[in-house]
Design a protein around this motif. Structure first.
Motif, PDB file in Angstrom:
ATOM      1  N   SER A 177       0.461   4.466  -2.834  1.00 49.65           N
ATOM      2  CA  SER A 177       0.790   5.927  -3.079  1.00 49.65           C
ATOM      3  C   SER A 177       1.191   6.877  -3.737  1.00 49.65           C
ATOM      4  O   SER A 177       1.721   6.280  -4.134  1.00 49.65           O
ATOM      5  CB  SER A 177       0.856   6.128  -0.704  1.00 49.65           C
ATOM      6  OG  SER A 177       0.409   7.484  -1.204  1.00 49.65           O
ATOM      7  N   SER A 178       0.421   7.882  -3.716  1.00 47.19           N
ATOM      8  CA  SER A 178       0.494   8.991  -4.640  1.00 47.19           C
ATOM      9  C   SER A 178       1.514   9.684  -3.975  1.00 47.19           C
ATOM     10  O   SER A 178       1.765  10.292  -4.104  1.00 47.19           O
ATOM     11  CB  SER A 178      -0.476   9.682  -5.305  1.00 47.19           C
ATOM     12  OG  SER A 178      -1.497   9.768  -4.702  1.00 47.19           O
ATOM     13  N   ASP A 179       1.040  10.028  -2.371  1.00 47.94           N
ATOM     14  CA  ASP A 179       2.084  10.942  -1.430  1.00 47.94           C
ATOM     15  C   ASP A 179       3.329  10.109  -1.516  1.00 47.94           C
ATOM     16  O   ASP A 179       2.904   9.043  -1.020  1.00 47.94           O
ATOM     17  CB  ASP A 179       1.234  10.867   0.110  1.00 47.94           C
ATOM     18  CG  ASP A 179       1.431  11.329   0.816  1.00 47.94           C
ATOM     19  OD1 ASP A 179       2.607  12.113   0.387  1.00 47.94           O
ATOM     20  OD2 ASP A 179       0.836  12.427   1.006  1.00 47.94           O
ATOM     21  N   SER A 234       7.735   2.317   2.049  1.00 45.38           N
ATOM     22  CA  SER A 234       7.612   1.431   1.907  1.00 45.38           C
ATOM     23  C   SER A 234       8.686   0.851   2.285  1.00 45.38           C
ATOM     24  O   SER A 234      10.432   1.401   1.081  1.00 45.38           O
ATOM     25  CB  SER A 234       7.122   1.207   0.018  1.00 45.38           C
ATOM     26  OG  SER A 234       7.600   0.292  -0.583  1.00 45.38           O
ATOM     27  N   ASP A 266       0.974  -1.461  -0.203  1.00 45.63           N
ATOM     28  CA  ASP A 266      -0.136   0.069   0.569  1.00 45.63           C
ATOM     29  C   ASP A 266       0.759   1.080   0.333  1.00 45.63           C
ATOM     30  O   ASP A 266       0.442   2.412   0.027  1.00 45.63           O
ATOM     31  CB  ASP A 266      -1.041  -0.118   1.038  1.00 45.63           C
ATOM     32  CG  ASP A 266      -2.116  -0.665   1.420  1.00 45.63           C
ATOM     33  OD1 ASP A 266      -2.215  -1.332   0.148  1.00 45.63           O
ATOM     34  OD2 ASP A 266      -2.490  -1.669   2.142  1.00 45.63           O
ATOM     35  N   GLN A 267       2.105   0.976   0.544  1.00 47.32           N
ATOM     36  CA  GLN A 267       2.767   2.314   0.894  1.00 47.32           C
ATOM     37  C   GLN A 267       3.786   2.625  -0.420  1.00 47.32           C
ATOM     38  O   GLN A 267       3.019   3.867  -1.231  1.00 47.32           O
ATOM     39  CB  GLN A 267       4.122   2.179   1.717  1.00 47.32           C
ATOM     40  CG  GLN A 267       3.511   2.008   3.080  1.00 47.32           C
ATOM     41  CD  GLN A 267       4.199   0.750   3.882  1.00 47.32           C
ATOM     42  OE1 GLN A 267       2.724  -0.214   3.054  1.00 47.32           O
ATOM     43  NE2 GLN A 267       3.761   0.444   5.115  1.00 47.32           N
ATOM     44  N   VAL A 271       4.530   9.200   1.837  1.00 48.01           N
ATOM     45  CA  VAL A 271       4.090   7.464   2.615  1.00 48.01           C
ATOM     46  C   VAL A 271       4.436   6.832   1.370  1.00 48.01           C
ATOM     47  O   VAL A 271       5.307   5.711   1.683  1.00 48.01           O
ATOM     48  CB  VAL A 271       2.568   7.450   2.289  1.00 48.01           C
ATOM     49  CG1 VAL A 271       1.292   6.234   2.368  1.00 48.01           C
ATOM     50  CG2 VAL A 271       1.770   8.368   2.649  1.00 48.01           C
ATOM     51  N   MET A 272       4.847   6.794   0.280  1.00 44.41           N
ATOM     52  CA  MET A 272       5.191   5.885  -0.565  1.00 44.41           C
ATOM     53  C   MET A 272       6.932   5.528   0.115  1.00 44.41           C
ATOM     54  O   MET A 272       7.354   4.589   0.055  1.00 44.41           O
ATOM     55  CB  MET A 272       5.515   7.174  -2.057  1.00 44.41           C
ATOM     56  CG  MET A 272       5.888   6.335  -2.761  1.00 44.41           C
ATOM     57  SD  MET A 272       5.882   6.857  -4.677  1.00 44.41           S
ATOM     58  CE  MET A 272       6.541   5.801  -5.614  1.00 44.41           C
TER      59      MET A 272
END
Length: 598
Positions: free
Chosen positions: A351-353, A360, A347-348, A356-357
């Motif tokens: 993400s388009s953030d 990962s 999920d990380q 957050v990415m």
């Protein structure tokens, strides 16, 4: 013409006190060999060979112990990550070709009773014989190192982590201590094989138990995945059908993912995926049967006193002792990796953030490919665009592109065990994968040391002496144990690997061609040379295996020579290729001249 069940020994079969080329030092045939031969002849005469074949099997299990190593594990994992179940066919085809060529090697050896190294040097080309021997020795000594490393990682990351343990740690002292203990254990097991009688039987049983443990571990995981609905049986059967389009197009679900991207993205990721697929396909095929396996088989059979009546047993042994365990284990690893990693993304990373990415666990490994993708869009503006802006563009990429980038990340068995921990339970996952991986590494160490013992006997022209055998065993073991100092250094590891792997991959098709020539040589086989339909069958099957080996070798050598990250690789690989080619040409000239003066 004599058949495989002909109980009458040929003139050069090891049936006298002078004809056992790899005995225990006496040069004669032991009572155990005589009793095995009589058991087999009786079973063949009664048409009840299955029980005798199972009882007498052995060399095929040696082959299984070496083919189920770190290379097979890594190749199977990456096949599952890249192509899912759709690439299951590859290792099945590779092992079938391997069994064909090894069966041919066994046929020549058991029909003539001659040591292959001597036969190749005197009848074909001494450059081929010595190249075969040197490449085998190099592969034994250098690729023993990663097997020690694999065993240490299995103990550190899995087995010593069960029940709240902290593992062995990363200290040099812990690595050396564990490695020395592994070396002593492997040496003890190998030297059991030198002794006759019960000790040799213990060696066989230990090896079969080790292979059985590996099979049980990985097959158990696959069965659990089936029972939980994580794997489609239809997909498994579909994946067993050869699909040669995977050489030039993305495999599995990723093919559909890439086809939905923009033309620029499609071209970019297709090239990345296909390059990785080709590399792993070659690696997976190469680890099914390596150059040292072609050396091990004939000498392990001769060491047991096998001769012409054992030819059917040899094929049975290869099929059951080597092919079936290999297909089961590698297939189950592909299935498990497919269920865990193929077309999967956390999920990380999705993400388009950007913040957050970057959390990962795979972000650092995909950042390079994603940055290259962004630079492609920017074109000439790439140099003037800041890294922060590029990172924001990476975060804004479609999730499908991030999914493809994640598939290009190489995983290991320890990551796989972590992924399957929720399904298996953390302790069970660590135990199953720890035992399976440790068994693969340790069994390969044992066999690499064993092969090197045979190599030293041949190198010193002392085929029945224990001294050279023990020396060869210890040289391979000590070389492997040096992984703590050598294999952990990326630069040293690269050069060790490039010399061993380039020479070995270059010699494998040459070894195949050599045994193809021997299988068609009446001078070597005499009346035992296949004729008529049998000869056509052998030649068509061997020819396909030879062409496959040549294609894999050519691609592998090209990729190593043109490795952009290592400018010195091209002259190194080309020098090896040219020098050995000249040696082979000179060897044929010497053989022709020698034949005229003989």
């Amino acid at each position: 013409m004599a058949t495989d069940t002909d109980p009458t020994p040929s003139d050069n079969s090891p049936s006298s006190t002078t004809d056992n080329p790899l005995g225990s030092g006496t040069g004669g045939v032991s009572d155990k060999v005589r009793s095995d031969r009589e058991l087999l002849k009786q079973a063949q005469a009664e048409g009840k060979t299955l029980g005798a074949y199972i009882k007498l099997s052995g060399p095929g299990w040696l082959q299984s112990a070496i083919t189920l190593g770190g290379g097979s594990l890594a190749g199977s994992l990456f096949l599952g990550v890249l192509g899912g179940a759709s690439m299951l066919w590859l290792q099945l085809v590779a092992i079938v070709f391997g069994v064909i060529m090894l069966s041919a090697i066994s046929y020549v050896t058991l029909s003539t009773g001659r040591r292959p190294f001597e036969a190749i040097n005197s009848e074909i080309n001494p450059a081929l014989g010595w190249g075969w021997l040197i490449a085998t020795a190099m592969a034994n000594m250098i690729f023993c190192m990663p097997q020690f490393s694999l065993c240490y990682d299995a103990l550190d990351k899995n087995l010593f982590n069960i029940g709240g343990g902290t593992g062995l740690g990363d200290s040099t002292t812990a690595k050396w201590t564990t490695t020395i203990l592994l070396l002593f254990a492997a040496s003890f097991v190998v030297l059991l094989n030198v002794r006759q009688g019960k000790a040799a039987k213990v060696f066989d049983l230990f090896l079969k138990a080790l292979i059985g443990m590996i099979v049980i571990c990985f097959v158990g995981v696959a069965i659990l995945l089936f029972s939980q609905g994580q794997v489609s049986i239809a997909a498994i059967f579909a994946g067993l059908i050869p699909d040669f389009s995977q050489w030039s197009s993305p495999a599995g679900e990723l093919g559909g993912v890439v086809s939905q991207l923009s033309p620029e993205a499609n071209e970019f990721w297709t090239k990345k995926l296909v390059t990785s697929q080709r590399s792993v396909m070659i690696a997976a095929a190469a680890t099914a049967v390596g150059i040292n396996m072609t050396f091990l088989l004939p000498y392990s059979m001769l060491a047991r006193g096998w001769d012409k009546p054992f030819r059917g047993l040899a094929r049975f042994d290869l099929s059951t002792g080597m092919a079936i365990p290999f297909v089961l284990v590698t297939g189950c690893v592909v299935i498990a990796a497919s269920a865990s990693f193929h077309n999967r993304i956390d999920d990380q990373l999705a993400s388009s953030d950007l913040a957050v990415m970057q959390e990962s666990p795979t972000f650092a490994k995909v950042e390079g490919d994603l940055m290259a993708r962004v630079n492609l869009d920017l074109g000439e503006e790439a140099e003037s665009t800041s890294d922060d802006e590029k990172l924001q563009m990476i975060a804004a990429l479609p999730v499908e592109e991030k999914r493809v980038a994640a598939a290009l990340v190489k995983r290991d068995a320890f990551q796989l065990s972590q992924t399957l921990a929720p399904l298996l339970g953390e302790k069970k996952a660590k135990l199953v994968f720890g035992l399976g991986v440790f068994g693969m590494g340790f069994s390969t160490i044992i066999i690499l040391m064993l092969i090197n013992g045979y190599v030293f006997r041949e190198m010193l022209s002392m085929p029945d002496a224990n001294g050279p055998f023990i020396a060869g065993v210890l040289v391979a073991g000590l070389s492997g144990a040096s992984w703590v100092a050598l294999w952990t250094d990326p630069g040293t590891r690269f050069w060790l690997a490039i010399f061993a792997s380039t020479f070995a991959v270059m010699l494998l098709p040459i070894a195949y061609v050599t045994f193809f020539l021997m299988m068609n040589s009446r001078r070597i086989l005499g009346d035992e040379m296949p004729t008529g339909g049998r000869r056509w069958g052998w030649n068509i099957a061997m020819g396909a295996a030879v062409l496959g080996a040549i294609a894999a070798a050519a691609t592998s050598i090209h990729d190593k020579a043109y490795d952009a990250s290592q400018p010195a690789a091209f002259p190194t690989v080309m020098t090896l290729l040219v020098v050995y080619t000249l040696a082979v040409v000179g060897g044929f000239w010497w053989r022709a001249k020698h034949a005229k003066t003989a």
